[in-house]
Design an enzyme around this catalytic site. Structure first.
Site, short mmCIF file in Angstrom:
data_model
loop_
_atom_site.label_atom_id
_atom_site.label_comp_id
_atom_site.label_asym_id
_atom_site.label_seq_id
_atom_site.Cartn_x
_atom_site.Cartn_y
_atom_site.Cartn_z
N HIS A 1 -55.34 -11.34 19.89
CA HIS A 1 -53.96 -11.18 20.36
C HIS A 1 -53.48 -12.52 20.87
CE1 HIS A 1 -50.45 -9.11 21.95
NE2 HIS A 1 -50.51 -10.01 22.91
N ARG B 1 -38.65 -4.43 31.17
CA ARG B 1 -38.92 -5.78 31.72
C ARG B 1 -38.12 -6.83 30.97
NH1 ARG B 1 -44.75 -6.25 30.45
NH2 ARG B 1 -44.51 -8.37 31.18
N SER C 41 -50.05 -4.98 30.18
CA SER C 41 -49.30 -4.58 28.98
C SER C 41 -50.14 -4.88 27.72
CB SER C 41 -47.98 -5.37 28.95
OG SER C 41 -47.39 -5.35 27.68
N1 URA Z 1 -46.86 -9.24 25.02
C1 URA Z 1 -47.04 -7.98 25.43
O1 URA Z 1 -47.47 -7.11 24.67
N2 URA Z 1 -46.71 -7.67 26.70
C2 URA Z 1 -46.23 -8.57 27.57
O2 URA Z 1 -45.98 -8.23 28.70
C3 URA Z 1 -46.06 -9.90 27.12
C4 URA Z 1 -46.40 -10.22 25.84
#
Ligand code: URA
Length: 429
Positions: free
Chosen positions: A82, A168, A183
């Site tokens: 990721h 957010r 997140s």
């Molecule tokens: N990517 C995500 O999935 N969540 C975040 O808060 C920031 C980047």
């Protein structure tokens, strides 16, 4: 339990109890806690932070808000990566088929771009016919038959995060480290991968502008993954300059295919190989040789099968924008800075990105770089080419590039920033 006392507790710098966290996440997902109340709580968290125990519980509550996937029936070990998001960050495209070619299964649930950072799904959707939306069964079939799948996360995965992230985004609360870490990790843990490599970007084009902040985010995420039984490692990587020579959807697909064909810009190849080695290591495939899989075409074979399995035509011509504008070097000299944020905003304004989730993106729009920091350039030679279908956007994009690069006198020595800045693994801190 009432939401106002939860908001007040965090507003006043207190610690939320496990019961408060479980309740507020569940009640928000069900619609019992309103968006304006959750915005207030998110802002209180951004301002006052959360401790390790709170972040762990918050993450667990977001995982529990939805389904968990299970890849244990696959014949290969799973490895996922990721990225926290950057400009020109097309690495998932060559990386997923490369790691699959080396023996791992790569389930890559990806997102769309928002703001100045691009999204993997938007990039792949520039390939004619390619589909991002797969059912869970289709996803597993593509993964089992080709070794890699890149697709949209289903609605059932961490629905609390889906709602909270959108909130957010419009309330100035994206940049809170506890909220970013929970997140990302709630989705990755719910997805069920056995191992995870995090590419935590640092610099003007990233969420984290300083190495200290990036280190804290990386350590938090590595701790969360490890606690949930996912072998997790993070690399801190440079995002002060765009990755490679392109930022924009079809432009980045073209560059990724060049990497899979054994060419491509050196920084993209270096980061792809560094992340591939980490993923293979974490998946227990220590003897695999990703450089060989790039050179001998086996990664390209997986790419072609993976694209075709999702309806795409790997041989189809990629979309090209209708209009171009070339920015030339105003003087001769050494390019000492090319700002990732400026290039990202320019690409976004040209149509490569979106301002709201439902906006369409232009497949051919973006920015092509003709030089990278450290290169000597001659006055009047092309520095950047802007691509768009909406030429009325050129001036607005050019504004974003004002002050985005520096030229020093010819012969000035230049110390390149390394692509990989640091590695963080467990135990952390
Ligand atoms: N990517 C995500 O999935 N969540 C975040 O808060 C920031 C980047």
């Amino acid at each position: 339990m009432d939401v106002i006392s939860v908001i007040r507790a965090k507003r006043d710098g207190g610690e939320l109890s496990p019961e408060q966290i479980d309740w507020v996440i569940d009640a928000y997902t069900r619609g019992e806690v309103a968006d304006e109340q959750m915005s207030a709580l998110a802002m209180a968290i951004l301002l006052n932070g959360m401790n390790r125990a709170e972040i762990a519980r918050w993450t667990a509550a977001m995982i529990a808000s939805g389904e968990r996937m299970d890849f244990s029936a696959l014949s290969r070990p799973t490895a996922d990566k990721h990225s926290t998001g950057g400009v020109g960050d097309k690495i998932t495209l060559p990386l997923a088929p490369l790691v699959a070619a080396c023996g791992a299964a790569v389930p890559q649930l990806s997102g769309r771009g928002l703001g100045h950072t691009g999204g993997t799904l938007d990039k792949l959707e520039s390939i004619p016919g390619w589909r991002a939306l797969l059912s869970n069964t289709e996803m597993l079939d593509v993964l089992e038959s080709t070794g890699a799948v890149i697709c949209a996360a289903g609605d059932g995965l961490a629905p609390a995060d889906r709602k909270l992230y959108a909130l957010r985004d419009v309330t100035g609360t994206v940049e809170a480290i506890p909220l970013i870490a929970s997140s990302i990790m709630s989705k990755k843990i719910a997805e069920g991968t056995g191992s995870l490599v995090l590419d935590v970007k640092v610099g003007s084009g990233a969420f984290m502008k300083t190495v200290e902040d990036a280190r804290e985010l990386a350590a938090t995420m590595v701790g969360l993954g490890t606690d949930h039984g996912v072998r997790t490692v993070a690399l801190l990587t440079d995002m002060s300059t765009p990755l490679g020579l392109t930022a924009g959807n079809a432009l980045e697909v073209r560059e990724s295919v060049e990497v899979l064909a054994g060419g491509g810009p050196a920084d993209v190849v270096e980061l792809t190989l560094a992340l591939a080695r980490e993923m293979l290591d974490a998946a227990g495939l220590k003897d695999a040789d990703p450089a060989k899989a790039l050179a001998d075409g086996s990664a390209m074979d997986v790419w072609r099968r993976m694209i075709a399995a999702q309806g795409g035509d790997p041989d189809a011509a990629l979309p090209v924008a209708r209009e171009r504008h070339v920015v030339t070097a105003p003087s001769s000299g050494v390019l000492t800075r090319l700002d990732a944020y400026g290039v990202g905003v320019a690409a976004w304004r040209l149509g490569a990105g979106r301002a709201r989730k439902e906006d369409p993106v232009q497949a051919g729009a973006g920015v092509e770089l003709h030089a990278r920091p450290g290169d000597e350039i001659t006055a009047g030679r092309p520095l950047l080419t802007l691509h768009t279908d909406t030429p009325e956007k050129f001036d607005y994009a050019l504004e974003a590039l004002e002050g985005a690069y520096d030229l020093a006198p010819s012969g000035t020595s230049y110390r390149p920033t390394p692509v990989v800045l640091e590695r963080i693994s467990y135990p952390v801190g």
